[in-house]
Design an enzyme around this catalytic site. Structure first.
Site, short mmCIF file in Angstrom:
data_model
loop_
_atom_site.label_atom_id
_atom_site.label_comp_id
_atom_site.label_asym_id
_atom_site.label_seq_id
_atom_site.Cartn_x
_atom_site.Cartn_y
_atom_site.Cartn_z
N ARG A 15 -9.45 11.09 -7.75
CA ARG A 15 -7.99 11.80 -6.63
C ARG A 15 -7.67 10.84 -5.66
O ARG A 15 -7.66 10.63 -4.53
CB ARG A 15 -8.92 12.43 -5.69
CG ARG A 15 -8.05 13.12 -5.01
CD ARG A 15 -9.08 13.75 -3.78
NE ARG A 15 -9.54 12.54 -2.89
CZ ARG A 15 -8.59 12.35 -1.96
NH1 ARG A 15 -7.00 12.64 -2.01
NH2 ARG A 15 -8.93 11.44 -0.39
N GLU A 28 -13.30 5.07 -2.21
CA GLU A 28 -12.15 5.30 -1.45
C GLU A 28 -11.66 6.85 -3.44
O GLU A 28 -11.61 5.75 -4.01
CB GLU A 28 -11.20 4.56 -1.45
CG GLU A 28 -10.56 4.14 -1.50
CD GLU A 28 -9.64 3.97 -0.45
OE1 GLU A 28 -8.70 5.20 -0.46
OE2 GLU A 28 -10.08 3.80 0.22
N ASP A 29 -11.10 7.59 -2.20
CA ASP A 29 -10.25 8.03 -3.13
C ASP A 29 -11.37 8.92 -4.52
O ASP A 29 -10.53 9.38 -5.64
CB ASP A 29 -9.14 7.45 -4.06
CG ASP A 29 -7.79 7.42 -3.09
OD1 ASP A 29 -8.68 8.13 -2.15
OD2 ASP A 29 -6.90 6.77 -3.47
N LYS A 87 -6.58 -1.79 -0.95
CA LYS A 87 -6.94 -1.45 0.81
C LYS A 87 -7.89 -3.50 0.11
O LYS A 87 -7.27 -3.73 1.78
CB LYS A 87 -8.06 -0.92 0.08
CG LYS A 87 -7.92 0.68 0.22
CD LYS A 87 -8.20 1.00 2.22
CE LYS A 87 -7.15 1.94 2.20
NZ LYS A 87 -8.13 3.39 2.73
N ASN A 140 -0.12 12.39 2.14
CA ASN A 140 0.98 10.88 1.73
C ASN A 140 0.58 11.17 0.04
O ASN A 140 -0.22 11.49 -0.67
CB ASN A 140 0.90 9.12 2.01
CG ASN A 140 -0.91 9.26 1.87
OD1 ASN A 140 -1.55 8.77 0.87
ND2 ASN A 140 -1.14 8.63 3.22
N ASP A 149 -11.57 7.55 3.10
CA ASP A 149 -10.62 9.21 3.29
C ASP A 149 -11.02 10.24 4.45
O ASP A 149 -10.68 11.30 4.68
CB ASP A 149 -10.47 9.65 1.90
CG ASP A 149 -10.24 8.96 0.90
OD1 ASP A 149 -8.65 8.09 0.98
OD2 ASP A 149 -10.54 8.50 0.23
N TYR A 181 1.26 -1.34 0.40
CA TYR A 181 -0.06 -0.47 0.26
C TYR A 181 0.83 1.37 -0.16
O TYR A 181 2.22 1.16 -0.64
CB TYR A 181 -1.15 -0.01 1.40
CG TYR A 181 -2.63 0.74 0.73
CD1 TYR A 181 -3.25 0.84 0.09
CD2 TYR A 181 -2.48 1.89 1.46
CE1 TYR A 181 -3.59 1.08 -0.80
CE2 TYR A 181 -3.93 2.83 1.19
CZ TYR A 181 -3.95 2.59 0.78
OH TYR A 181 -5.41 3.64 -0.36
#
Length: 581
Positions: free
Chosen positions: A182, A272-273, A200, A437, A296, A129
């Site tokens: 994103r 996610e994202d 994930k 990150n 997130d 990850y």
């Protein structure tokens, strides 16, 4: 809850004989039949990652399943296979090479992949990850070998249910879905964001014990605005600009409806994202009708809150006495702030609105204050307080005098020497969390935080950093990694049969994680426990979350287990090889 105090323990919660999925929990006590559409045997068995054991097939299995001659004569047990693979992976110079080697292993021998990851989690987590997965997503088209999830695009509108039915597994418990807009701090990577759901879910299985066959990675491809990808001959997604508005909403709505129709009420859908504007909208839109979770927003908030709760033992003051300043007011920053406010409201027996007054946010235009309210996005408005405008972070620190500084901006090195020194001049033990990150986007490094604060900072980061020696003392900074929370959180939802996610479950997860930090951890400057015990930690988190689900009347799996911790442990997937009939 009992603490996990031995940081040298292997993550060895093995699972029981019968797990929550109602089948054998991958233990070696029971012989099993390697079913596919038919009984796998011979060459097809070696090509099936679910059942392949490589050189670990016994002499009897080689005869029974027509493997004689297809393998060298030696029989190597799983432990020796694991040792050989780890040695091989350590030979690679670059993290992406290690990532590709692990991906190839996952596609070839699923159980060995998870055994290797579980037993060497601290070493391999940054490979599987963050931060390495970010580079893998950037180069996903070039390194793509075989699909590991479902790719749903605008071309599939009107037939998403049929696409879901193409997936071979029927008993899905957890879905991680992204639209790739994103990805970490790297921006719009379109269809190549698939590396995130795959990574994930590998952690859901390795760290949380959710069975791999019950996990489904999904990418919703609505195009990309990344010109570099659109012009890349190896790009694997739709070559068009992103769909927005009604076209986007209709596709997502069809997906959510199809998931519920195909997999039922209790399947966890983790967003996610997604970009900020979609992330908040999707969570608000579906939280009352589906079991949804945004890592997130909610996962980050829970893991950060756990660090803050844990740090109370180092600051000797309750959270309600702290003043918080955030750099970054996106989905992560506002999500963290909201959960902190909820926790403090319960600690102070006050309203959430009152608790918000202790929390300040800085975005790209400066301190969020009332005079800016008309131009603010809706999710920022609750954080607009009465104060004169302040243009930058350093000015905000001098004006607000925070005790806690949290970075979620995605802007690397924005916690400058002046910023750290200002925090240190205000506080004896400044609490600094640089959460962005990958590493290049981190607001500061561990070395900078400890050096510029003269060793007084309590520090955690979103990306991993090596231990730092300052004036003869070694500081071990811990990573405020969502992987502490979401695997156990998901397992808790699964074992309780939860039908909705409630904010109190996030608080329960944070408190469970904070309770695992040992005296030895604190002495090293750590505010999170060692990852080497992550499976035991995940079991405690799962138990806390499941308990809260039952208390709130949101659990659908009855009767309630008498010992929920034991239930969580026995439900965990074990990657140990099984014997075949």
């Amino acid at each position: 809850m009992e603490k996990v105090t031995n940081s040298d323990l292997k993550s060895s919660v093995d699972g029981g004989v019968v797990d929550v999925y109602g089948e054998d929990s991958a233990t070696i006590e029971h012989n099993i039949t390697p079913w596919s559409l038919s009984v796998s045997s011979g060459y097809s068995l070696l090509r099936d990652p679910r059942y392949n054991k490589g050189l670990a097939f016994t002499e009897k299995e080689r005869d029974t399943h027509y493997l004689r001659g297809l393998l060298p004569p030696v029989v190597l047990d799983q432990k020796l296979q694991e040792k050989r693979l780890l040695n091989n992976i350590r030979q690679y110079q670059f993290p992406l090479q290690k990532y590709m080697a692990l991906t190839e292993l996952q596609e070839r021998n699923e159980r060995l992949f998870y055994k290797l990851l579980i037993d060497n989690v601290e070493e391999l987590l940054p490979i599987v990850y963050t931060p390495t997965v970010g580079e893998a997503c950037q180069k996903f088209g070039s390194i793509f070998r075989r699909p590991q999830g479902l790719f749903i695009s605008l071309k599939d509108k009107g037939k998403i249910l049929d696409v879901l039915k193409n997936w071979p597994e029927r008993n899905i418990q957890v879905i991680v879905v992204t639209d790739g807009e994103r990805i970490l701090g790297l921006g719009d990577l379109g269809c190549q964001g698939m590396g995130i759901p795959v990574g994930k879910l590998a952690l859901y299985s390795a760290l949380g014990g959710v069975r791999p066959s019950a996990c489904l990675p999904v990418t919703i491809d609505v195009g990309t605005n990344n010109e570099k990808l659109l012009n890349d001959e190896f790009y694997i997604g739709l070559r068009q600009k992103r769909a927005t508005g009604q076209e986007y909403s209709e596709l997502l709505n069809e997906f959510m409806s199809a998931v519920k129709q195909n997999y039922g009420e209790k399947v966890l859908i983790q967003f996610e994202d997604f970009a900020n504007h979609n992330a908040f909208e999707l969570l608000a839109k579906y939280s009352d009708t589906h079991l949804v979770f945004n890592d997130d927003i909610q996962g980050t908030a829970s893991v950060v809150l756990a660090g803050l709760v844990s740090a109370q033992k180092l600051t000797n003051s309750p959270l309600a006495e702290h003043t918080f300043l955030f750099l970054g007011a996106g989905e992560a920053g506002t999500g963290i702030a909201e959960l902190i406010a909820l926790y403090m409201s319960k600690q102070m027996n006050a309203s959430v609105e009152e608790s918000r007054k202790k929390i300040w946010l800085v975005d790209s235009k400066g301190l969020i204050v009332n005079s800016r309210k008309d131009s603010l996005q809706d999710f920022k408005k609750p954080w607009a307080h009465e104060h004169e405008p302040v243009k930058d972070l350093l000015g905000a620190i001098k004006a607000i005098k925070p005790t806690v500084l949290i970075g979620s901006s995605g802007v690397g090195r924005s916690f400058t020497k002046e910023v750290i020194e200002a925090m240190s001049s205000i506080n004896e033990r400044p609490l600094i969390m640089a959460l962005s990150n990958p590493t290049t986007q981190s607001e500061c490094t561990a070395e900078e935080a400890y050096t510029w604060s003269k060793g007084r900072a309590i520090f955690a980061s979103g990306s991993p950093f090596d231990p730092v020696e300052y004036e003869g003392k070694v500081f071990v900074s811990t990573q405020a990694n969502n992987a502490y929370i979401f695997p156990g959180f998901g397992l808790g939802l699964v074992i309780s049969g939860a039908i909705r996610v409630h904010d109190d479950m996030l608080l329960a997860a944070a408190e469970a994680l904070a309770g695992q930090v040992s005296k030895e951890n604190y002495e090293k400057g750590m505010i999170y426990p060692s990852f080497s015990s992550i499976r035991k930690i995940s079991a405690q988190i799962a138990a806390n979350v499941a308990t809260k689900a039952y208390e709130l009347g949101l659990a659908g799996r009855l009767p309630r287990p008498k010992d929920i911790v034991k239930c969580a442990e026995s439900s965990m997937y074990s990657p140990t090889y099984r014997l075949y009939r």
